[in-house]
Design a protein around this motif. Structure first.
Motif, mmCIF file in Angstrom:
data_model
loop_
_atom_site.group_PDB
_atom_site.id
_atom_site.type_symbol
_atom_site.label_atom_id
_atom_site.label_comp_id
_atom_site.label_asym_id
_atom_site.label_seq_id
_atom_site.Cartn_x
_atom_site.Cartn_y
_atom_site.Cartn_z
ATOM 1 N N VAL A 163 -9.013 -10.827 2.695
ATOM 2 C CA VAL A 163 -7.613 -11.255 2.639
ATOM 3 C C VAL A 163 -6.963 -10.540 1.456
ATOM 4 O O VAL A 163 -7.318 -10.787 0.300
ATOM 5 N N GLY A 164 -6.041 -9.647 1.751
ATOM 6 C CA GLY A 164 -5.375 -8.903 0.696
ATOM 7 C C GLY A 164 -4.308 -8.011 1.284
ATOM 8 O O GLY A 164 -4.089 -8.003 2.502
ATOM 9 N N ALA A 165 -3.631 -7.258 0.424
ATOM 10 C CA ALA A 165 -2.559 -6.373 0.870
ATOM 11 C C ALA A 165 -2.917 -4.930 0.561
ATOM 12 O O ALA A 165 -3.371 -4.610 -0.544
ATOM 13 N N ALA A 166 -2.704 -4.058 1.547
ATOM 14 C CA ALA A 166 -2.974 -2.630 1.399
ATOM 15 C C ALA A 166 -1.720 -1.858 1.795
ATOM 16 O O ALA A 166 -0.739 -2.430 2.279
ATOM 17 N N GLY A 167 -1.774 -0.531 1.612
ATOM 18 C CA GLY A 167 -0.582 0.279 1.803
ATOM 19 C C GLY A 167 -0.566 1.092 3.076
ATOM 20 O O GLY A 167 -1.437 0.977 3.945
ATOM 21 N N VAL A 168 0.443 1.935 3.143
ATOM 22 C CA VAL A 168 0.643 2.772 4.328
ATOM 23 C C VAL A 168 -0.503 3.748 4.546
ATOM 24 O O VAL A 168 -0.668 4.312 5.635
ATOM 25 N N ASP A 169 -1.335 3.945 3.532
ATOM 26 C CA ASP A 169 -2.457 4.876 3.604
ATOM 27 C C ASP A 169 -3.788 4.173 3.908
ATOM 28 O O ASP A 169 -4.858 4.730 3.690
ATOM 29 N N PHE A 170 -3.732 2.946 4.440
ATOM 30 C CA PHE A 170 -4.934 2.125 4.581
ATOM 31 C C PHE A 170 -5.751 2.406 5.835
ATOM 32 O O PHE A 170 -6.895 1.969 5.932
ATOM 33 N N ALA A 171 -5.244 3.145 6.777
ATOM 34 C CA ALA A 171 -5.893 3.252 8.096
ATOM 35 C C ALA A 171 -7.355 3.684 7.993
ATOM 36 O O ALA A 171 -8.248 3.047 8.563
ATOM 37 N N GLU A 172 -7.610 4.762 7.279
ATOM 38 C CA GLU A 172 -8.994 5.262 7.201
ATOM 39 C C GLU A 172 -9.888 4.276 6.455
ATOM 40 O O GLU A 172 -11.026 4.020 6.845
ATOM 41 N N TYR A 173 -9.364 3.711 5.369
ATOM 42 C CA TYR A 173 -10.118 2.729 4.597
ATOM 43 C C TYR A 173 -10.424 1.507 5.466
ATOM 44 O O TYR A 173 -11.529 0.963 5.449
ATOM 45 N N ASP A 197 4.569 -1.508 4.796
ATOM 46 C CA ASP A 197 5.196 -0.389 5.486
ATOM 47 C C ASP A 197 5.952 0.511 4.516
ATOM 48 O O ASP A 197 6.643 1.447 4.941
ATOM 49 N N ALA A 198 5.799 0.251 3.203
ATOM 50 C CA ALA A 198 6.548 1.054 2.235
ATOM 51 C C ALA A 198 5.721 1.512 1.038
ATOM 52 O O ALA A 198 5.947 2.615 0.514
ATOM 53 N N LEU A 199 4.755 0.709 0.607
ATOM 54 C CA LEU A 199 4.017 1.002 -0.620
ATOM 55 C C LEU A 199 2.628 1.541 -0.327
ATOM 56 O O LEU A 199 2.074 1.321 0.752
ATOM 57 N N HIS A 200 2.067 2.249 -1.292
ATOM 58 C CA HIS A 200 0.707 2.758 -1.166
ATOM 59 C C HIS A 200 -0.301 1.716 -1.649
ATOM 60 O O HIS A 200 0.027 0.818 -2.434
ATOM 61 N N THR A 201 -1.529 1.874 -1.198
ATOM 62 C CA THR A 201 -2.620 1.015 -1.635
ATOM 63 C C THR A 201 -2.793 1.143 -3.148
ATOM 64 O O THR A 201 -2.578 2.213 -3.720
ATOM 65 N N ALA A 202 -3.180 0.054 -3.794
ATOM 66 C CA ALA A 202 -3.344 0.031 -5.249
ATOM 67 C C ALA A 202 -4.299 1.127 -5.717
ATOM 68 O O ALA A 202 -5.179 1.572 -4.971
ATOM 69 N N ARG A 203 -4.121 1.554 -6.964
ATOM 70 C CA ARG A 203 -4.961 2.589 -7.563
ATOM 71 C C ARG A 203 -5.616 2.066 -8.835
ATOM 72 O O ARG A 203 -4.964 1.437 -9.674
ATOM 73 N N PHE A 204 -6.909 2.345 -8.968
ATOM 74 C CA PHE A 204 -7.664 2.038 -10.179
ATOM 75 C C PHE A 204 -8.131 3.361 -10.764
ATOM 76 O O PHE A 204 -8.899 4.091 -10.128
ATOM 77 N N VAL A 205 -7.656 3.700 -11.960
ATOM 78 C CA VAL A 205 -8.014 4.956 -12.619
ATOM 79 C C VAL A 205 -8.841 4.608 -13.850
ATOM 80 O O VAL A 205 -8.352 3.930 -14.768
ATOM 81 N N GLU A 258 2.378 -7.386 -2.449
ATOM 82 C CA GLU A 258 2.783 -8.097 -1.240
ATOM 83 C C GLU A 258 1.767 -9.156 -0.812
ATOM 84 O O GLU A 258 1.986 -9.871 0.167
ATOM 85 N N ALA A 259 0.654 -9.256 -1.531
ATOM 86 C CA ALA A 259 -0.368 -10.248 -1.164
ATOM 87 C C ALA A 259 0.163 -11.667 -1.265
ATOM 88 O O ALA A 259 -0.339 -12.580 -0.599
ATOM 89 N N ARG A 260 1.188 -11.881 -2.082
ATOM 90 C CA ARG A 260 1.759 -13.224 -2.238
ATOM 91 C C ARG A 260 2.389 -13.741 -0.948
ATOM 92 O O ARG A 260 2.658 -14.938 -0.818
#
Length: 331
Positions: free
Chosen positions: A67-77, A95-103, A123-125
Motif C-alpha cells: 500500500v503506497g503511492a508511486a509515479g508515472v514511471d512505475f510500470a516496470e517496477y 498521473d503527474a509525479l515521479h516515483t520517490a528517489r533515495f540518493v 499522494e499516499a495520504r
C-alpha cells in the motif's frame, strides 16, 4: 495471515565514497558545511521501505499487499514486484509525479549520507486502507515510513477497523511532532526502531521506555551488528544476536529485511524470539548483496545460517515454513 505493508516506494541511487566522511568534517565549521564527495561506484536499484519489506515477505512465500503511492514511471517496477509475488493492487499511481528517489552515499566505514525526494509519495495520504480491507480481510498492517499524513491515516483506520498494527516510523521520526508520534505508537501490537530512533522516539513523545512499553505489545529495537532486543512490559528484555555476515557489501535495506523476516515468522504462528531470529538471518542476506531487492534467497542456506547462529531447535521450527530440510538433532 494477510499482511498489508504501507510505506514508501522509491528508486535508490546508491554511491560509494572510498574514504571516511569524518575526515572531511572540520571541528568548529559544522554550522556552514559545503562538501562534495567523489564517488567511485553507482548502483541504481529499486527500493523504498514499503516495497522492500513486501519483497522480502514475498521471497519467504507470503503474498503481502503493498500500500503506497508511486509515479508515472512505475510500470516496470510494478511488474518486477508482481512477478516476485507482491500484490500491488494497493498501489496508487500518480498521473503527474515521479516515483520517490533515495540518493545515498556510503563511506568505507559504512556511514551513510542520504537525501530522499518524496515525489509521488505525497499522494499516499489519499489511499483508503478500509477499501483494501473490504476487498479482502487484513490481519496485520505494518505502517512504515511514508507521507506523514498517510502514516497517521493508515494507523487510525487500522485501529478503527480492529486490525493489529506494527508501527515502524523509522526515518520519519525526525519530521513528526510529539502528538503525531504518540498517535503512531499508541496501541501498536509491534513497534520497530533502531537504537538511535528509540532515543528519538522517547524524546519526541516525552515517554520513558516503560511508558512506551505500556502502550505497545512488543518493541523490537535493532542494534546493527549487536542484533535485536525484544522489549515487553513487565518482562526482562530478550536479546537476539545478529547473524554474522561473511562480508557486508551494502548496508542499505538490512532493516527492511529484518522486518520482513520478523513478520513472516509471526504469520506462521511462531513467537517473537523466533521471528527476530529469522529477521536477523534475512537481514544478513540483504547486507551481503548490493541493492535491497537483488538478493538470492535459498532456504537451505538460510536455515544453515539460523542453525549456526541460534541452534538446531530454531532451524527445525522454521524449516517447515521455508520448504527446507529439517536439521538432524544429532549434528
Amino acid at each position: 495471515m494477510r499482511i498489508a505493508v504501507t510505506g514508501s516506494i522509491a528508486t535508490d541511487h546508491l554511491m560509494v565514497f572510498p574514504g571516511r566522511f569524518a575526515d572531511q568534517l572540520l571541528e568548529g565549521r559544522l554550522a556552514a558545511v559545503s562538501l562534495s564527495f567523489l564517488a567511485d561506484r553507482l548502483e541504481v536499484r529499486r527500493g523504498g521501505v514499503g516495497a522492500n519489506i513486501s519483497f522480502g515477505l514475498a521471497r519467504l512465500g507470503l503474498r503481502p499487499l503493498l500500500v503506497g503511492a508511486a509515479g508515472v514511471d512505475f510500470a516496470e517496477y510494478g511488474r518486477w514486484l508482481a512477478g516476485a509475488g507482491v500484490d500491488t493492487s494497493g498501489v496508487r499511481v500518480s498521473d503527474a509525479l515521479h516515483t520517490a528517489r533515495f540518493v545515498c552515499t556510503t563511506d568505507e566505514e559504512h556511514n551513510q549520507i542520504a537525501t530522499f525526494y518524496a515525489g509521488a509519495m505525497s499522494e499516499a495520504r489519499h489511499i483508503d486502507l478500509a477499501e483494501a480491507h473490504r476487498r479482502r480481510t487484513l490481519d496485520l498492517v505494518l505502517v512504515g515510513a511514508d507521507d506523514p499524513e498517510a502514516m497517521l491515516r493508515h494507523t487510525a483506520t487500522a485501529h478503527r477497523l480492529g486490525i493489529p498494527v506494527a508501527a515502524d516510523p523509522s526515518q520519519q521520526l525526525a519530521r513528526l511532532d510529539a502528538e503525531q508520534v504518540r498517535s503512531l505508537v499508541e496501541g501498536a501490537r509491534y513497534l520497530f526502531t533502531n537504537a538511535y530512533e528509540s532515543a528519538l522516539l522517547m524524546e519526541r513523545t516525552g515517554w520513558s521506555e516503560e511508558e512506551v512499553l505500556r502502550r505497545v505489545g512488543t518493541w523490537a529495537v535493532t542494534h546493527g551488528a549487536g542484533g535485536v532486543r525484544l522489549l515487553t512490559v513487565d518482562r526482562p528484555p530478550v536479546p537476539v544476536p545478529a547473524v554474522v555476515p561473511q562480508r557486508v557489501v551494502d548496508p542499505t535495506g538490512g532493516g527492511d529485511g529484518l522486518r520482513a523476516g520478523f513478520l513472516a515468522a509471526l504469520s506462521w504462528g511462531l513467537p517473537a524470539e523466533r521471528a527476530a531470529q529469522l529477521g536477523c538471518a534475512l537481514a544478513t542476506v540483504v547486507l551481503e548483496s548490493v541493492g535491497t531487492q537483488e538478493y538470492k534467497l535459498l532456504p537451505t542456506d538460510l536455515l544453515a545460517s539460523v542453525e549456526c547462529a541460534y541452534g538446531v531447535d530454531a532451524a527445525r521450527d522454521l524449516a517447515p515454513h521455508l520448504d527446507g530440510p529439517v536439521p538432524d538433532e544429532r549434528r
